[in-house]
Design a protein around this motif. Sequence first.
Motif, PDB file in Angstrom:
ATOM      1  N   LYS A 125       0.826  -1.212   0.000  1.00  0.00           N
ATOM      2  CA  LYS A 125       0.000   0.000   0.000  1.00  0.00           C
ATOM      3  C   LYS A 125       0.859   1.262   0.000  1.00  0.00           C
ATOM      4  CE  LYS A 125      -4.210  -1.844   2.135  1.00  0.00           C
ATOM      5  NZ  LYS A 125      -5.201  -1.695   3.221  1.00  0.00           N
ATOM      6  N   ILE A 126       1.961   1.232   0.755  1.00  0.00           N
ATOM      7  CA  ILE A 126       2.846   2.404   0.774  1.00  0.00           C
ATOM      8  C   ILE A 126       3.536   2.571  -0.579  1.00  0.00           C
ATOM      9  CG2 ILE A 126       4.929   3.385   1.816  1.00  0.00           C
ATOM     10  CD1 ILE A 126       4.075   2.161   4.473  1.00  0.00           C
ATOM     11  N   VAL A 127       4.001   1.464  -1.144  1.00  0.00           N
ATOM     12  CA  VAL A 127       4.646   1.534  -2.461  1.00  0.00           C
ATOM     13  C   VAL A 127       3.657   2.053  -3.505  1.00  0.00           C
ATOM     14  CG1 VAL A 127       5.704   0.184  -4.307  1.00  0.00           C
ATOM     15  CG2 VAL A 127       6.324  -0.269  -1.931  1.00  0.00           C
ATOM     16  N   GLN A 128       2.400   1.616  -3.420  1.00  0.00           N
ATOM     17  CA  GLN A 128       1.371   2.084  -4.356  1.00  0.00           C
ATOM     18  C   GLN A 128       1.283   3.610  -4.337  1.00  0.00           C
ATOM     19  OE1 GLN A 128      -0.895  -0.213  -6.003  1.00  0.00           O
ATOM     20  NE2 GLN A 128      -1.882   1.439  -7.117  1.00  0.00           N
ATOM     21  N   ARG A 129       1.356   4.193  -3.156  1.00  0.00           N
ATOM     22  CA  ARG A 129       1.267   5.651  -3.011  1.00  0.00           C
ATOM     23  C   ARG A 129       2.396   6.373  -3.733  1.00  0.00           C
ATOM     24  NH1 ARG A 129      -0.152   7.533   3.190  1.00  0.00           N
ATOM     25  NH2 ARG A 129      -2.440   7.238   3.084  1.00  0.00           N
ATOM     26  N   HIS A 130       3.557   5.738  -3.800  1.00  0.00           N
ATOM     27  CA  HIS A 130       4.751   6.422  -4.320  1.00  0.00           C
ATOM     28  C   HIS A 130       5.160   5.959  -5.709  1.00  0.00           C
ATOM     29  CE1 HIS A 130       5.768   8.638  -0.614  1.00  0.00           C
ATOM     30  NE2 HIS A 130       5.184   7.622  -0.005  1.00  0.00           N
ATOM     31  N   SER A 131       4.376   5.071  -6.329  1.00  0.00           N
ATOM     32  CA  SER A 131       4.701   4.561  -7.660  1.00  0.00           C
ATOM     33  C   SER A 131       4.210   5.515  -8.742  1.00  0.00           C
ATOM     34  CB  SER A 131       4.072   3.181  -7.867  1.00  0.00           C
ATOM     35  OG  SER A 131       4.647   2.238  -6.988  1.00  0.00           O
ATOM     36  N   LEU A 132       4.982   5.604  -9.797  1.00  0.00           N
ATOM     37  CA  LEU A 132       4.662   6.478 -10.923  1.00  0.00           C
ATOM     38  C   LEU A 132       4.359   5.650 -12.168  1.00  0.00           C
ATOM     39  CD1 LEU A 132       7.564   9.065 -10.481  1.00  0.00           C
ATOM     40  CD2 LEU A 132       5.231   9.248  -9.597  1.00  0.00           C
ATOM     41  N   GLY A 133       3.480   6.173 -12.999  1.00  0.00           N
ATOM     42  CA  GLY A 133       3.222   5.556 -14.295  1.00  0.00           C
ATOM     43  C   GLY A 133       2.517   4.224 -14.251  1.00  0.00           C
ATOM     44  N   LEU A 134       1.757   3.956 -13.210  1.00  0.00           N
ATOM     45  CA  LEU A 134       1.040   2.685 -13.139  1.00  0.00           C
ATOM     46  C   LEU A 134      -0.162   2.705 -14.080  1.00  0.00           C
ATOM     47  CD1 LEU A 134       0.921   2.016  -9.273  1.00  0.00           C
ATOM     48  CD2 LEU A 134       2.469   0.978 -10.946  1.00  0.00           C
ATOM     49  N   PRO A 135      -0.448   1.571 -14.730  1.00  0.00           N
ATOM     50  CA  PRO A 135      -1.664   1.494 -15.540  1.00  0.00           C
ATOM     51  C   PRO A 135      -2.900   1.713 -14.667  1.00  0.00           C
ATOM     52  CG  PRO A 135      -0.213  -0.359 -15.991  1.00  0.00           C
ATOM     53  CD  PRO A 135       0.335   0.336 -14.788  1.00  0.00           C
ATOM     54  N   LYS A 136      -3.977   2.139 -15.277  1.00  0.00           N
ATOM     55  CA  LYS A 136      -5.212   2.373 -14.550  1.00  0.00           C
ATOM     56  C   LYS A 136      -5.670   1.101 -13.843  1.00  0.00           C
ATOM     57  CE  LYS A 136      -9.947   4.074 -15.114  1.00  0.00           C
ATOM     58  NZ  LYS A 136     -10.998   4.508 -16.092  1.00  0.00           N
ATOM     59  N   ASP A 137      -6.083   1.235 -12.594  1.00  0.00           N
ATOM     60  CA  ASP A 137      -6.591   0.118 -11.781  1.00  0.00           C
ATOM     61  C   ASP A 137      -5.517  -0.920 -11.449  1.00  0.00           C
ATOM     62  OD1 ASP A 137      -9.152   1.233 -11.809  1.00  0.00           O
ATOM     63  OD2 ASP A 137      -9.634   0.217 -13.703  1.00  0.00           O
ATOM     64  N   LYS A 138      -4.254  -0.559 -11.643  1.00  0.00           N
ATOM     65  CA  LYS A 138      -3.155  -1.470 -11.304  1.00  0.00           C
ATOM     66  C   LYS A 138      -2.845  -1.372  -9.819  1.00  0.00           C
ATOM     67  CE  LYS A 138       0.823  -3.744 -11.257  1.00  0.00           C
ATOM     68  NZ  LYS A 138       0.897  -5.209 -11.288  1.00  0.00           N
ATOM     69  N   PHE A 139      -2.836  -2.502  -9.127  1.00  0.00           N
ATOM     70  CA  PHE A 139      -2.421  -2.566  -7.733  1.00  0.00           C
ATOM     71  C   PHE A 139      -1.097  -3.317  -7.661  1.00  0.00           C
ATOM     72  CE2 PHE A 139      -6.985  -1.914  -7.411  1.00  0.00           C
ATOM     73  CZ  PHE A 139      -7.057  -0.931  -6.442  1.00  0.00           C
ATOM     74  N   VAL A 140      -0.075  -2.659  -7.112  1.00  0.00           N
ATOM     75  CA  VAL A 140       1.242  -3.279  -7.091  1.00  0.00           C
ATOM     76  C   VAL A 140       1.247  -4.456  -6.128  1.00  0.00           C
ATOM     77  CG1 VAL A 140       2.367  -1.101  -7.665  1.00  0.00           C
ATOM     78  CG2 VAL A 140       2.144  -1.771  -5.268  1.00  0.00           C
ATOM     79  N   LYS A 141       2.157  -5.379  -6.378  1.00  0.00           N
ATOM     80  CA  LYS A 141       2.293  -6.548  -5.506  1.00  0.00           C
ATOM     81  C   LYS A 141       3.749  -6.961  -5.452  1.00  0.00           C
ATOM     82  CE  LYS A 141       1.239  -9.914  -9.189  1.00  0.00           C
ATOM     83  NZ  LYS A 141       1.286  -8.918 -10.269  1.00  0.00           N
ATOM     84  N   SER A 142       4.049  -7.807  -4.501  1.00  0.00           N
ATOM     85  CA  SER A 142       5.409  -8.318  -4.353  1.00  0.00           C
ATOM     86  C   SER A 142       5.888  -8.914  -5.665  1.00  0.00           C
ATOM     87  CB  SER A 142       5.423  -9.384  -3.253  1.00  0.00           C
ATOM     88  OG  SER A 142       6.696  -9.973  -3.151  1.00  0.00           O
ATOM     89  N   GLY A 143       7.118  -8.560  -6.056  1.00  0.00           N
ATOM     90  CA  GLY A 143       7.686  -9.041  -7.302  1.00  0.00           C
ATOM     91  C   GLY A 143       7.653  -8.020  -8.416  1.00  0.00           C
ATOM     92  N   ASP A 144       6.775  -7.005  -8.305  1.00  0.00           N
ATOM     93  CA  ASP A 144       6.669  -5.996  -9.353  1.00  0.00           C
ATOM     94  C   ASP A 144       7.878  -5.062  -9.348  1.00  0.00           C
ATOM     95  OD1 ASP A 144       4.215  -6.979 -10.073  1.00  0.00           O
ATOM     96  OD2 ASP A 144       3.050  -5.365  -9.142  1.00  0.00           O
ATOM     97  N   TYR A 145       8.312  -4.680 -10.559  1.00  0.00           N
ATOM     98  CA  TYR A 145       9.274  -3.592 -10.710  1.00  0.00           C
ATOM     99  C   TYR A 145       8.483  -2.297 -10.836  1.00  0.00           C
ATOM    100  CZ  TYR A 145      13.248  -6.711 -11.503  1.00  0.00           C
ATOM    101  OH  TYR A 145      14.244  -7.640 -11.359  1.00  0.00           O
ATOM    102  N   VAL A 146       8.850  -1.297 -10.050  1.00  0.00           N
ATOM    103  CA  VAL A 146       8.115  -0.035 -10.068  1.00  0.00           C
ATOM    104  C   VAL A 146       9.094   1.134 -10.149  1.00  0.00           C
ATOM    105  CG1 VAL A 146       6.102  -0.882  -8.817  1.00  0.00           C
ATOM    106  CG2 VAL A 146       8.056   0.000  -7.535  1.00  0.00           C
ATOM    107  N   THR A 147       8.592   2.225 -10.686  1.00  0.00           N
ATOM    108  CA  THR A 147       9.314   3.494 -10.638  1.00  0.00           C
ATOM    109  C   THR A 147       8.748   4.289  -9.478  1.00  0.00           C
ATOM    110  OG1 THR A 147       9.686   3.500 -13.024  1.00  0.00           O
ATOM    111  CG2 THR A 147       9.868   5.614 -11.873  1.00  0.00           C
TER     112      THR A 147
END
Length: 752
Positions: A5-27
Amino acid sequence: TLTEKIVQRHSLGLPKDKFVKSGDYVTLSPYKCMTHDNSWPVATKFLSIGASEINNKDQIVMTLDHDVQNKSEKNLTKYRQIEEFAKDQGVVFYPAGRGIGHQIMVEEGYAWPGTLAVASDSHSNMYGGVGCLGTPVVRTDAASIWATSKTWWQIPPICKVTFTGTLPEGVTGKDVIVALCGLFSNDQVLNHAIEFAGSEETMRSLAVDDRLAIANMTTEWGALTGLFPIDETLQRWLRHKATEAAMCNKSPESKKSSPFTHQRLDDLFANHLTADAGAKYSQHLHLNLSTLSPYVSGPNSVKVATPLHDLVAKDIRIDKAYLVSCTNSRASDLAAAAKVFKHAARSNGGKIPKVADDVKFYIAAASAPEQAAAEISGDWQALLEAGAQPLPAGCGPCIGLGTGLLEPGEVGISASNRNFKGRMGSTDAKAYLASPEVVAASALHGKIVGPGRYQRPEGWSGVIRGEGDGIMEEGRKITRQEALQKVIATREQAFEKFIAQLDGKMEEAEQNLFGSDNAYQGDDHLTEVLPGFPERVEGEIVFCDADNINTDGIYPGKYTYQDDVTTEKMAEVCMSNYDKAFATIAREGDILVAGFNFGCGSSREQAATAILAKKIPLVIAGSFGNIFSRNSINNALMGVEVPKLVQRLRESFSGLKTEGSQQDITEPSHNSQSLDSPPPASQVVPPQEKLLTRRTGWKLVWDVRRSKVDVQEGENGPKWSQKVGELPPNVQEIIASGGLEKWVKKQIERAP
């Protein structure tokens, strides 16, 4: 999970309705990024990539804390350069003596609950003690954040650690994390994010200062983060800070507003982040705090954790004691240490007794405000009266800089976070870690002892810990939805176990058909090799036979903050804290092979660049510490994980198979090994001490296009191949460019 949830707040450029999860590469765009004495090397990287102005000035915090005792003109010049750069850029700056950067991040509110903060230091995990997701970055990453406000991260596997019971009298947060490092010492949390949880009663027994110590040393446990919940205990601590700030802001001397305000806290707790009830974790561990006793770590290894009671019986004399570092030198820690001497004064005619003869006791507060608080309470003066030698607020002996380092043959006990061989001084010394009160009691008595506050409960039969959440089924209350999720999870686990068993049978069948030396068969898939990247890397194997060779072992701390060390000198001292003979044994073009968890420990980039200075192009290990892997890519050092090669080398040169061998971890003979966080495989201890560094006569070829290694075991030995991980084009591009710094520079030059 709370981490996601914290990473979701700080991620950039996520596709619409994308929820990050363990294993994802994020900016990511971190809330804050802190640099310390390494700010000037970061600045030179920043300028070299063509950047001129920090992109988001509010994001950056600069502190001076590591080498604050060094009054040489060279160091003072570097400090002036950092201060002038910070002033020119208009970013927050804290001078030498103000405190350790991590403590400043917490006490000034930069590590804010529910946000993500990074620092160019491996103990950024500490921010998790206040519900802020803290994780380390390296210097090149920091320069990139300065220039773009962004960095990359792969969300690690997430482990939930559930505490049960309550912390007994005489047991501290330091004892909790030292015990965790020793009791779960087989890769359970290596390169994981950790979330701590427990009932309200349990978590109430862990004060915020205890949480900060625990989160701080999740680094030594092998984790990338250590996150506590945003709960009532944290709220009480924050409310106290807000009340203090409100009172101080009314004074004429107050020059700035505090981030701690009751209005801001109202907003935070009106809708604060929590982990979902059905959040999915990679694994669950539990520890019953009620069954814990004081623990001591060492010598010279964080994962060797022993109940204090057992060490007292060994009558271990000490030469030096240290109450320093960002782990345990806050006002509460200084008070706990002072209490030992104040209590002893009762039987000394009311006079504070002196530390034992021939023992030197060093103290340094985590920050100037923490020292001021200790002075107001009289605790600082009590420690000075006992004979403690004060040092400026900063890292000092913890990082092996300044006054009071361990000399050859000496034994020290410290409230800091690392006791790697050679970190706090001589490689021929022994270092133990313990809580502030145990350190103080040991200084008073001249040997490792406790203050006597802890009383073992009647009927105690050992520390209760293990896998799972530690809650007895008969006492568990779950909702219908949770029950359904549990059934689904159980079936998923059973299916995964079946698939793993099937894979094992397939592998066994392949070995029966083709022989164990032919693990690789055919060229099913060819990896694209970019221009400028070699298709093959080959050389003779030089073998360093140890697990957990840490960054202090690879590149000594005393050189880390010397910015003018030549390439030749870096090559000379490469691996010297692990084995002084390495410099004469290893040759240009060799392939370095080590055991598991290679490069664990601090975030220093020189651990990678020193190996390159030695002109070794490729490192192979059973596994790598995450921070070293990141440094390697950023600095164009190639690395490959080949556990089978480590096994074959040990079978051939140690006469010991690695599979299924679990032995007690003891102090290596003559302190010859460099040990750190838990190994990702069963701890391998050769039956008798062998060569630390060995020329093997074996040849290895890494075929990048076919993602395999070919090994020739000596001139007349067997030859075999092994499939290895594919090197993706984006990583090739960074390495082929000469590292991330040069790659970013190219991107800036290409920009319109």
